[in-house]
Design a protein around this motif. Structure first.
Motif, PDB file in Angstrom:
ATOM      1  N   ALA A 139      10.576  30.355  42.608  1.00 44.87           N
ATOM      2  CA  ALA A 139      10.711  31.664  41.970  1.00 44.87           C
ATOM      3  C   ALA A 139      12.165  32.010  41.762  1.00 44.87           C
ATOM      4  O   ALA A 139      12.710  32.874  42.422  1.00 44.87           O
ATOM      5  CB  ALA A 139      10.022  32.732  42.831  1.00 44.87           C
ATOM      6  N   ARG A 140      12.807  31.346  40.824  1.00 43.33           N
ATOM      7  CA  ARG A 140      14.232  31.591  40.602  1.00 43.33           C
ATOM      8  C   ARG A 140      14.464  31.693  39.108  1.00 43.33           C
ATOM      9  O   ARG A 140      13.873  30.962  38.320  1.00 43.33           O
ATOM     10  CB  ARG A 140      15.041  30.429  41.163  1.00 43.33           C
ATOM     11  CG  ARG A 140      16.524  30.564  41.038  1.00 43.33           C
ATOM     12  CD  ARG A 140      17.161  29.336  41.641  1.00 43.33           C
ATOM     13  NE  ARG A 140      17.045  29.382  43.087  1.00 43.33           N
ATOM     14  CZ  ARG A 140      17.954  29.921  43.882  1.00 43.33           C
ATOM     15  NH1 ARG A 140      19.035  30.458  43.379  1.00 43.33           N
ATOM     16  NH2 ARG A 140      17.777  29.931  45.179  1.00 43.33           N
ATOM     17  N   VAL A 141      15.332  32.610  38.705  1.00 37.22           N
ATOM     18  CA  VAL A 141      15.622  32.821  37.289  1.00 37.22           C
ATOM     19  C   VAL A 141      17.129  32.771  37.097  1.00 37.22           C
ATOM     20  O   VAL A 141      17.870  33.367  37.861  1.00 37.22           O
ATOM     21  CB  VAL A 141      15.108  34.201  36.820  1.00 37.22           C
ATOM     22  CG1 VAL A 141      15.582  34.495  35.435  1.00 37.22           C
ATOM     23  CG2 VAL A 141      13.615  34.263  36.881  1.00 37.22           C
ATOM     24  N   ASN A 142      17.590  32.057  36.064  1.00 38.68           N
ATOM     25  CA  ASN A 142      19.011  32.074  35.712  1.00 38.68           C
ATOM     26  C   ASN A 142      19.181  32.876  34.442  1.00 38.68           C
ATOM     27  O   ASN A 142      18.563  32.572  33.432  1.00 38.68           O
ATOM     28  CB  ASN A 142      19.510  30.651  35.439  1.00 38.68           C
ATOM     29  CG  ASN A 142      19.509  29.800  36.683  1.00 38.68           C
ATOM     30  OD1 ASN A 142      19.511  30.328  37.781  1.00 38.68           O
ATOM     31  ND2 ASN A 142      19.506  28.498  36.507  1.00 38.68           N
ATOM     32  N   ILE A 143      20.016  33.905  34.506  1.00 32.91           N
ATOM     33  CA  ILE A 143      20.286  34.708  33.308  1.00 32.91           C
ATOM     34  C   ILE A 143      21.721  34.453  32.893  1.00 32.91           C
ATOM     35  O   ILE A 143      22.644  34.626  33.683  1.00 32.91           O
ATOM     36  CB  ILE A 143      20.087  36.209  33.601  1.00 32.91           C
ATOM     37  CG1 ILE A 143      18.680  36.453  34.101  1.00 32.91           C
ATOM     38  CG2 ILE A 143      20.331  37.018  32.353  1.00 32.91           C
ATOM     39  CD1 ILE A 143      18.376  37.910  34.308  1.00 32.91           C
ATOM     40  N   ARG A 144      21.904  34.047  31.663  1.00 34.89           N
ATOM     41  CA  ARG A 144      23.242  33.729  31.156  1.00 34.89           C
ATOM     42  C   ARG A 144      23.699  34.844  30.248  1.00 34.89           C
ATOM     43  O   ARG A 144      22.972  35.232  29.329  1.00 34.89           O
ATOM     44  CB  ARG A 144      23.198  32.420  30.371  1.00 34.89           C
ATOM     45  CG  ARG A 144      24.449  32.109  29.626  1.00 34.89           C
ATOM     46  CD  ARG A 144      25.306  31.184  30.415  1.00 34.89           C
ATOM     47  NE  ARG A 144      26.626  31.034  29.810  1.00 34.89           N
ATOM     48  CZ  ARG A 144      27.727  30.792  30.512  1.00 34.89           C
ATOM     49  NH1 ARG A 144      27.663  30.678  31.817  1.00 34.89           N
ATOM     50  NH2 ARG A 144      28.883  30.656  29.910  1.00 34.89           N
ATOM     51  N   VAL A 145      24.885  35.370  30.491  1.00 32.85           N
ATOM     52  CA  VAL A 145      25.418  36.460  29.670  1.00 32.85           C
ATOM     53  C   VAL A 145      26.811  36.076  29.216  1.00 32.85           C
ATOM     54  O   VAL A 145      27.634  35.675  30.033  1.00 32.85           O
ATOM     55  CB  VAL A 145      25.509  37.779  30.476  1.00 32.85           C
ATOM     56  CG1 VAL A 145      25.963  38.903  29.591  1.00 32.85           C
ATOM     57  CG2 VAL A 145      24.186  38.100  31.118  1.00 32.85           C
ATOM     58  N   GLN A 146      27.052  36.197  27.911  1.00 29.42           N
ATOM     59  CA  GLN A 146      28.414  35.990  27.382  1.00 29.42           C
ATOM     60  C   GLN A 146      28.775  37.210  26.561  1.00 29.42           C
ATOM     61  O   GLN A 146      28.000  37.607  25.694  1.00 29.42           O
ATOM     62  CB  GLN A 146      28.480  34.737  26.511  1.00 29.42           C
ATOM     63  CG  GLN A 146      28.643  33.482  27.334  1.00 29.42           C
ATOM     64  CD  GLN A 146      28.474  32.233  26.494  1.00 29.42           C
ATOM     65  OE1 GLN A 146      28.014  31.224  26.972  1.00 29.42           O
ATOM     66  NE2 GLN A 146      28.839  32.311  25.220  1.00 29.42           N
ATOM     67  N   THR A 147      29.919  37.816  26.854  1.00 24.91           N
ATOM     68  CA  THR A 147      30.261  39.074  26.188  1.00 24.91           C
ATOM     69  C   THR A 147      31.550  38.945  25.409  1.00 24.91           C
ATOM     70  O   THR A 147      32.255  37.944  25.468  1.00 24.91           O
ATOM     71  CB  THR A 147      30.441  40.207  27.206  1.00 24.91           C
ATOM     72  OG1 THR A 147      31.661  39.986  27.901  1.00 24.91           O
ATOM     73  CG2 THR A 147      29.304  40.241  28.184  1.00 24.91           C
ATOM     74  N   THR A 148      31.872  40.011  24.676  1.00 18.47           N
ATOM     75  CA  THR A 148      33.116  40.052  23.899  1.00 18.47           C
ATOM     76  C   THR A 148      34.210  40.652  24.752  1.00 18.47           C
ATOM     77  O   THR A 148      34.821  41.632  24.384  1.00 18.47           O
ATOM     78  CB  THR A 148      32.914  40.933  22.667  1.00 18.47           C
ATOM     79  OG1 THR A 148      32.495  42.228  23.129  1.00 18.47           O
ATOM     80  CG2 THR A 148      31.883  40.351  21.756  1.00 18.47           C
ATOM     81  N   GLY A 149      34.446  40.089  25.921  1.00 16.42           N
ATOM     82  CA  GLY A 149      35.599  40.573  26.688  1.00 16.42           C
ATOM     83  C   GLY A 149      35.261  41.387  27.921  1.00 16.42           C
ATOM     84  O   GLY A 149      35.973  41.321  28.914  1.00 16.42           O
ATOM     85  N   ASP A 150      34.199  42.171  27.897  1.00 20.57           N
ATOM     86  CA  ASP A 150      33.877  42.963  29.091  1.00 20.57           C
ATOM     87  C   ASP A 150      33.329  42.059  30.174  1.00 20.57           C
ATOM     88  O   ASP A 150      32.703  41.044  29.865  1.00 20.57           O
ATOM     89  CB  ASP A 150      32.809  44.010  28.751  1.00 20.57           C
ATOM     90  CG  ASP A 150      33.408  45.154  27.963  1.00 20.57           C
ATOM     91  OD1 ASP A 150      32.629  46.008  27.528  1.00 20.57           O
ATOM     92  OD2 ASP A 150      34.642  45.171  27.806  1.00 20.57           O
ATOM     93  N   PRO A 151      33.563  42.399  31.443  1.00 18.71           N
ATOM     94  CA  PRO A 151      33.026  41.557  32.516  1.00 18.71           C
ATOM     95  C   PRO A 151      31.497  41.512  32.451  1.00 18.71           C
ATOM     96  O   PRO A 151      30.843  42.540  32.297  1.00 18.71           O
ATOM     97  CB  PRO A 151      33.498  42.233  33.806  1.00 18.71           C
ATOM     98  CG  PRO A 151      34.109  43.491  33.415  1.00 18.71           C
ATOM     99  CD  PRO A 151      34.396  43.482  31.975  1.00 18.71           C
ATOM    100  N   ALA A 152      30.969  40.330  32.592  1.00 16.77           N
ATOM    101  CA  ALA A 152      29.523  40.150  32.387  1.00 16.77           C
ATOM    102  C   ALA A 152      28.718  40.944  33.391  1.00 16.77           C
ATOM    103  O   ALA A 152      27.612  41.407  33.102  1.00 16.77           O
ATOM    104  CB  ALA A 152      29.178  38.672  32.482  1.00 16.77           C
TER     105      ALA A 152
END
Lengths: 117, 303
Positions: A50-63
């Motif tokens: 039961a594990r989920v990886n969420i990937r976030v890439q932003t335009t400069g703000d800390p993820a």
């Protein structure tokens, strides 16, 4: 629930334990609505775990901040849904109590819960 | 749209598919309920095996509000805050015909377990009352919610077992709180589903004979004829909600150009059928609360 991040703050992968598609898909959707996000997605490394990886890439703000904001938006949405639903149920019950006097039973006005994004 | 004691149908507009699916998943798998978990069998001479009987008892829905109880974990002792105790004692006497044991034979014991534990203390007579399998501090009858509504199975006519002459079943069942993820007996809904509102669009004006033909094609009467005056008639879409998307109206030669069948992307028609522990609108509200709690957990972990 931990997170793994890199030297650059605006892109990170968050690893949540004890979660599944229920919350991951919803969080991914709210992240997509955020204009600061360039890329977001989730994956489940193995279905038995039961594990989920969420990937976030932003335009400069800390993820991290962006993810936190997305979760808070989601909470606001849930509260709105709940309020609207409760009100709609009350209205329906009130109008039904009136209709119980009459013999015919029709569809009453649909219980709508609207959201603005 | 529809709200009964056991099921409900309502529309949600403006929400997205991801959130609707989350609600559906939470309704099925993560709302807590009470169900029988431990069955202490004192005597079972029936032809139904112990484990089969215990399995069947576990699936019986119980009419009790699970929010009044706590979870029972491995190290806790069963007390009045986390267990509900039922007793089943049925006997078929020799010479009398076969009996069917239905779920209304389950009797609620508000004072806790009556089966005595065997202790091997030397001081076995020093305790004033014998030790049982549960440690109820006070009788559950004193809790105000249960004074007027005793805890019973929701449907009294569920067949649990059948007995022939001379057979007997005597057992005690402990019900605890759990969620659907661990075992389906703890799922509070018979089922919950949603569909999206069908959208039927007439691309061209359909008149006169074609209109009649269209109206007669649809098995659920989605279309209606309206009069335009001057003797011409036109087909209109009257009840898109009833459409089952059978595509009967676009069968045939040119119909695909005239009728478009689509789904409205953000209009969901939810249907929730409850097994009876909680009314369906409460179930939905609890599901939304659980989603909020999950979010909050993620937030606190992040900061």
């Amino acid at each position: 629930m931990e997170h793994g991040s890199f030297t650059d703050n605006s892109a990170a992968t968050f690893s949540l334990t004890d979660e599944d598609h229920t919350i991951a898909n919803t969080v991914r959707f709210t992240l997509n609505q955020d204009p600061r996000v360039t890329f977001c997605g989730y994956s489940i490394p193995h279905p038995s775990e039961a594990r989920v990886n969420i990937r976030v890439q932003t335009t400069g703000d800390p993820a991290r901040e962006v993810l936190k904001d997305a979760c808070q938006n989601l909470m606001l949405m849930c509260r709105h849904v709940r309020c609207t639903f409760d009100k709609a149920v009350e209205d329906f019950k009130a109008s039904n109590a009136v209709k119980a006097m009459k013999i015919d039973s029709q569809d009453s006005s649909g219980d709508d819960s609207e959201e603005s994004e | 749209v529809r709200l009964n004691e056991d099921d409900m149908e309502f529309d949600m507009i403006g929400i997205d598919a991801a959130i609707a699916n989350s609600f559906r998943r939470i309704l099925i798998a993560e709302l807590p309920t009470m169900a029988i978990e431990k069955v202490l069998i004192a005597n079972n001479t029936s032809i139904i095996q112990d484990e089969v009987l215990a399995h069947r008892l576990g699936l019986v829905p119980i009419r009790v509000d699970p929010r009044l109880f706590d979870y029972l974990s491995e190290n806790d002792q069963p007390n009045e805050k986390n267990t509900v105790v039922f007793k089943l004692h049925v006997q078929c006497k020799r010479g009398s015909p076969r009996i069917t044991v239905k779920s209304d034979a389950l009797k609620w014991l508000p004072n806790g377990s009556e089966l005595v534990k065997e202790t091997r203390n030397a001081t076995s007579d020093s305790s004033s009352k014998p030790e049982t399998y549960t440690y109820f501090g006070c009788s559950q009858e004193t809790i105000p919610e249960f004074v007027k509504n005793p805890i019973i199975p929701k449907y009294p006519d569920i067949i649990v077992a059948k007995l022939g002459p001379g057979q007997e079943i005597e057992l005690e069942a402990h019900a605890v709180k759990g969620i659907g993820k661990t075992h389906a007996k703890w799922s509070p809904v018979a089922t919950a589903w949603y569909r999206m509102l069908p959208e039927v669009v007439l691309l061209e004006d359909i008149e006169d004979d074609l209109a009649e033909e269209l109206k007669s094609k649809c098995p659920v009467n989605v279309f209606d004829i309206e009069d335009l005056g001057k003797g011409r008639r036109r087909a209109t879409v009257a009840r898109p909600r009833a459409c089952t998307l059978c595509r009967e109206c676009i069968r045939g030669d040119d119909w695909e150009k005239r009728v478009a069948l689509r789904r409205v992307k953000d209009h969901f028609i939810f249907t929730i059928e409850s097994t009876g522990a909680l009314p369906p609108e409460v179930l939905f509200t609890e599901a939304v609360k659980i989603l909020e709690d999950k979010c909050e957990r993620v937030i606190t972990e992040l900061s």
